[in-house]
Write a protein that holds these residues in place. Structure first.
Motif, PDB file in Angstrom:
ATOM      1  N   SER A  17     -38.027 -15.823 -48.547  1.00 36.93           N
ATOM      2  CA  SER A  17     -38.911 -15.692 -47.408  1.00 36.93           C
ATOM      3  C   SER A  17     -40.061 -16.585 -48.016  1.00 36.93           C
ATOM      4  O   SER A  17     -40.755 -17.407 -47.159  1.00 36.93           O
ATOM      5  CB  SER A  17     -39.615 -14.353 -47.016  1.00 36.93           C
ATOM      6  OG  SER A  17     -40.291 -13.658 -48.435  1.00 36.93           O
ATOM      7  N   LYS A  20     -38.590 -20.446 -47.885  1.00 45.76           N
ATOM      8  CA  LYS A  20     -38.800 -20.886 -46.249  1.00 45.76           C
ATOM      9  C   LYS A  20     -40.155 -21.560 -45.950  1.00 45.76           C
ATOM     10  O   LYS A  20     -40.347 -22.560 -45.297  1.00 45.76           O
ATOM     11  CB  LYS A  20     -38.346 -19.868 -45.250  1.00 45.76           C
ATOM     12  CG  LYS A  20     -36.978 -19.464 -45.366  1.00 45.76           C
ATOM     13  CD  LYS A  20     -36.535 -18.307 -44.513  1.00 45.76           C
ATOM     14  CE  LYS A  20     -35.186 -17.901 -44.718  1.00 45.76           C
ATOM     15  NZ  LYS A  20     -34.785 -16.684 -43.919  1.00 45.76           N
ATOM     16  N   TYR A 188     -38.698  -9.618 -44.090  1.00 42.12           N
ATOM     17  CA  TYR A 188     -37.315  -9.415 -43.314  1.00 42.12           C
ATOM     18  C   TYR A 188     -37.244  -8.362 -42.676  1.00 42.12           C
ATOM     19  O   TYR A 188     -36.486  -8.189 -41.764  1.00 42.12           O
ATOM     20  CB  TYR A 188     -36.227  -9.488 -44.665  1.00 42.12           C
ATOM     21  CG  TYR A 188     -35.861 -10.903 -44.911  1.00 42.12           C
ATOM     22  CD1 TYR A 188     -35.598 -12.043 -44.008  1.00 42.12           C
ATOM     23  CD2 TYR A 188     -36.238 -11.344 -46.426  1.00 42.12           C
ATOM     24  CE1 TYR A 188     -35.311 -13.322 -44.195  1.00 42.12           C
ATOM     25  CE2 TYR A 188     -35.859 -12.463 -46.470  1.00 42.12           C
ATOM     26  CZ  TYR A 188     -35.533 -13.571 -45.602  1.00 42.12           C
ATOM     27  OH  TYR A 188     -35.331 -14.956 -46.270  1.00 42.12           O
ATOM     28  N   TYR A 246     -26.142 -14.730 -46.088  1.00 43.29           N
ATOM     29  CA  TYR A 246     -26.732 -14.260 -44.772  1.00 43.29           C
ATOM     30  C   TYR A 246     -28.409 -14.651 -44.343  1.00 43.29           C
ATOM     31  O   TYR A 246     -28.573 -14.932 -43.333  1.00 43.29           O
ATOM     32  CB  TYR A 246     -26.691 -12.855 -44.711  1.00 43.29           C
ATOM     33  CG  TYR A 246     -27.033 -11.907 -43.500  1.00 43.29           C
ATOM     34  CD1 TYR A 246     -26.739 -11.802 -42.377  1.00 43.29           C
ATOM     35  CD2 TYR A 246     -28.403 -11.267 -44.146  1.00 43.29           C
ATOM     36  CE1 TYR A 246     -27.675 -11.016 -41.391  1.00 43.29           C
ATOM     37  CE2 TYR A 246     -29.101 -10.542 -42.920  1.00 43.29           C
ATOM     38  CZ  TYR A 246     -28.450 -10.409 -41.639  1.00 43.29           C
ATOM     39  OH  TYR A 246     -29.298  -9.700 -40.630  1.00 43.29           O
ATOM     40  N   LEU A 248     -30.107 -17.113 -45.379  1.00 43.38           N
ATOM     41  CA  LEU A 248     -30.082 -18.547 -45.132  1.00 43.38           C
ATOM     42  C   LEU A 248     -29.386 -19.164 -44.243  1.00 43.38           C
ATOM     43  O   LEU A 248     -29.134 -20.407 -44.104  1.00 43.38           O
ATOM     44  CB  LEU A 248     -29.731 -19.180 -46.511  1.00 43.38           C
ATOM     45  CG  LEU A 248     -30.717 -18.592 -47.722  1.00 43.38           C
ATOM     46  CD1 LEU A 248     -30.202 -19.302 -49.084  1.00 43.38           C
ATOM     47  CD2 LEU A 248     -32.098 -19.380 -47.680  1.00 43.38           C
ATOM     48  N   GLN A 249     -28.820 -18.118 -43.335  1.00 41.62           N
ATOM     49  CA  GLN A 249     -27.865 -18.790 -42.173  1.00 41.62           C
ATOM     50  C   GLN A 249     -28.464 -19.922 -41.319  1.00 41.62           C
ATOM     51  O   GLN A 249     -27.733 -20.757 -40.719  1.00 41.62           O
ATOM     52  CB  GLN A 249     -27.463 -17.561 -41.222  1.00 41.62           C
ATOM     53  CG  GLN A 249     -28.427 -16.880 -40.695  1.00 41.62           C
ATOM     54  CD  GLN A 249     -27.895 -15.510 -40.143  1.00 41.62           C
ATOM     55  OE1 GLN A 249     -26.904 -15.771 -39.099  1.00 41.62           O
ATOM     56  NE2 GLN A 249     -28.588 -14.287 -40.386  1.00 41.62           N
ATOM     57  N   ASP A 250     -29.845 -19.882 -41.094  1.00 46.15           N
ATOM     58  CA  ASP A 250     -30.444 -21.171 -40.371  1.00 46.15           C
ATOM     59  C   ASP A 250     -30.581 -22.234 -40.956  1.00 46.15           C
ATOM     60  O   ASP A 250     -30.833 -23.261 -40.451  1.00 46.15           O
ATOM     61  CB  ASP A 250     -32.105 -20.347 -40.030  1.00 46.15           C
ATOM     62  CG  ASP A 250     -32.270 -19.191 -39.153  1.00 46.15           C
ATOM     63  OD1 ASP A 250     -31.039 -18.960 -38.425  1.00 46.15           O
ATOM     64  OD2 ASP A 250     -33.019 -18.598 -38.742  1.00 46.15           O
ATOM     65  N   PHE A 251     -30.368 -22.178 -42.357  1.00 48.92           N
ATOM     66  CA  PHE A 251     -30.156 -23.465 -42.891  1.00 48.92           C
ATOM     67  C   PHE A 251     -28.803 -24.005 -43.531  1.00 48.92           C
ATOM     68  O   PHE A 251     -28.684 -24.871 -44.636  1.00 48.92           O
ATOM     69  CB  PHE A 251     -31.315 -23.358 -44.278  1.00 48.92           C
ATOM     70  CG  PHE A 251     -32.624 -23.210 -43.914  1.00 48.92           C
ATOM     71  CD1 PHE A 251     -33.289 -24.123 -43.933  1.00 48.92           C
ATOM     72  CD2 PHE A 251     -33.076 -21.641 -43.751  1.00 48.92           C
ATOM     73  CE1 PHE A 251     -34.724 -23.949 -43.442  1.00 48.92           C
ATOM     74  CE2 PHE A 251     -34.429 -21.541 -43.557  1.00 48.92           C
ATOM     75  CZ  PHE A 251     -35.442 -22.467 -43.327  1.00 48.92           C
ATOM     76  N   ARG A 252     -27.720 -23.349 -42.841  1.00 51.07           N
ATOM     77  CA  ARG A 252     -26.347 -23.771 -43.276  1.00 51.07           C
ATOM     78  C   ARG A 252     -26.235 -25.135 -43.113  1.00 51.07           C
ATOM     79  O   ARG A 252     -26.772 -25.837 -42.136  1.00 51.07           O
ATOM     80  CB  ARG A 252     -25.544 -22.768 -42.245  1.00 51.07           C
ATOM     81  CG  ARG A 252     -23.939 -22.782 -42.625  1.00 51.07           C
ATOM     82  CD  ARG A 252     -23.184 -22.132 -41.940  1.00 51.07           C
ATOM     83  NE  ARG A 252     -23.520 -20.591 -42.106  1.00 51.07           N
ATOM     84  CZ  ARG A 252     -23.849 -19.577 -41.209  1.00 51.07           C
ATOM     85  NH1 ARG A 252     -23.911 -19.867 -39.868  1.00 51.07           N
ATOM     86  NH2 ARG A 252     -23.913 -18.335 -41.336  1.00 51.07           N
ATOM     87  N   THR A 254     -27.343 -27.379 -45.164  1.00 48.64           N
ATOM     88  CA  THR A 254     -28.408 -28.216 -45.876  1.00 48.64           C
ATOM     89  C   THR A 254     -28.707 -27.442 -47.272  1.00 48.64           C
ATOM     90  O   THR A 254     -29.326 -28.123 -48.049  1.00 48.64           O
ATOM     91  CB  THR A 254     -29.782 -28.199 -44.999  1.00 48.64           C
ATOM     92  OG1 THR A 254     -30.262 -26.761 -45.046  1.00 48.64           O
ATOM     93  CG2 THR A 254     -29.573 -28.617 -43.684  1.00 48.64           C
TER      94      THR A 254
END
Length: 262
Positions: A17, A20, A188, A246, A248-252, A254
């Motif tokens: 967190s 990010k 989270y 899980y 970090l899925q928004d950054f898959r 990279t």
């Protein structure tokens, strides 16, 4: 050193967190994130145990050539940051519960703090409370059991909701208008927290402030990267990589994620 990475460590996935927020503010910086999930939670350990784990994590990140280290764990910061700064030359960024802004803005003069036992029992936490919460009633609550649930990916589970209701209801009944999250895992839980808390209770965490402080220290020490390209983002865990993936899925695509038994 300018193009060396920023090191970040936590007792598991919670510090992502913080990563990010740092990445959003400093996307050109290389980062190495160390998730010590095998030893989570730190909040139930003794001060000496926490310091030993922080030494291990610091040594690992220094071997990776990190130019600055973010201790992305409230418990580790409150118990070990002074030791780390005294024994290593690299700059350290610590994390404390955001009591000051909550105390300044509270109208009811009652602020709730949800944190680990290790954070709430630390000298640094108590000195921060005394310095910034004059005239404010601080209602402390140890979030026992929350970190292990988050580490297992059970963010929205019935068990997690039941624990949060148990911890939050007395705070709400006492009249808090701010809830301070004193653990980097807890952001989270924001969707669940907002569902359970009355609309007038505002939630504060330290993520954005830590990112701004990281940038300020890099500037002060002339350590900002000279690159205009996006940085490389490495994540290393000593537990199941699937849980870290899980979060970090928004950054898959990279990020580079690896398992290592450190």
């Amino acid at each position: 050193m300018n193009n060396h990475p920023i090191g970040i460590f936590d007792s598991g996935v919670g510090g992502t967190s913080i990563w990010k927020e740092i990445n959003a503010l400093l996307p050109h910086e290389h980062t190495v994130y160390l998730a010590d999930s095998k030893n989570a939670p730190y909040g139930e350990k003794s001060k000496d145990e926490i310091i030993e784990l922080c030494i291990k994590n610091t040594e690992f990140l220094l071997q990776e050539g990190c130019k600055l280290i973010v201790v992305a764990c409230n418990t580790a910061t409150t118990n070990a940051i002074d030791y780390l700064r005294a024994h290593y030359k690299v700059p350290f960024i610590g994390i404390e519960p955001a009591i000051k802004p909550a105390a300044l803005q509270s109208e009811s003069k009652k602020v709730g703090v949800l944190a680990t036992k290790g954070t709430l029992s630390s000298l640094l936490f108590h000195s921060t409370s005394e310095n910034h919460a004059n005239g404010i009633r601080i209602i402390e609550q140890v979030g026992t059991g929350l970190v292990p649930l988050i580490e297992r990916g059970k963010v929205d589970s019935p068990e997690t909701k039941a624990l949060l209701e148990k911890y939050l209801n007395p705070m709400v009944a006492s009249g808090i208008d701010y809830l301070v999250l004193g653990c980097t895992h807890y952001p989270y839980l924001l969707p669940v927290l907002r569902e359970l808390l009355p609309n007038h209770v505002k939630i504060i965490d330290s993520g954005e402030a830590v990112a701004r402080q990281t940038k300020a220290v890099l500037v002060k020490n002339d350590l900002l990267t000279s690159s205009n390209d996006n940085g490389t983002y490495r994540f290393i865990t000593n537990a199941k990589a699937e849980i870290l993936e899980y979060f970090l899925q928004d950054f898959r695509g990279t990020t580079e994620l690896t398992y290592q038994d450190f």
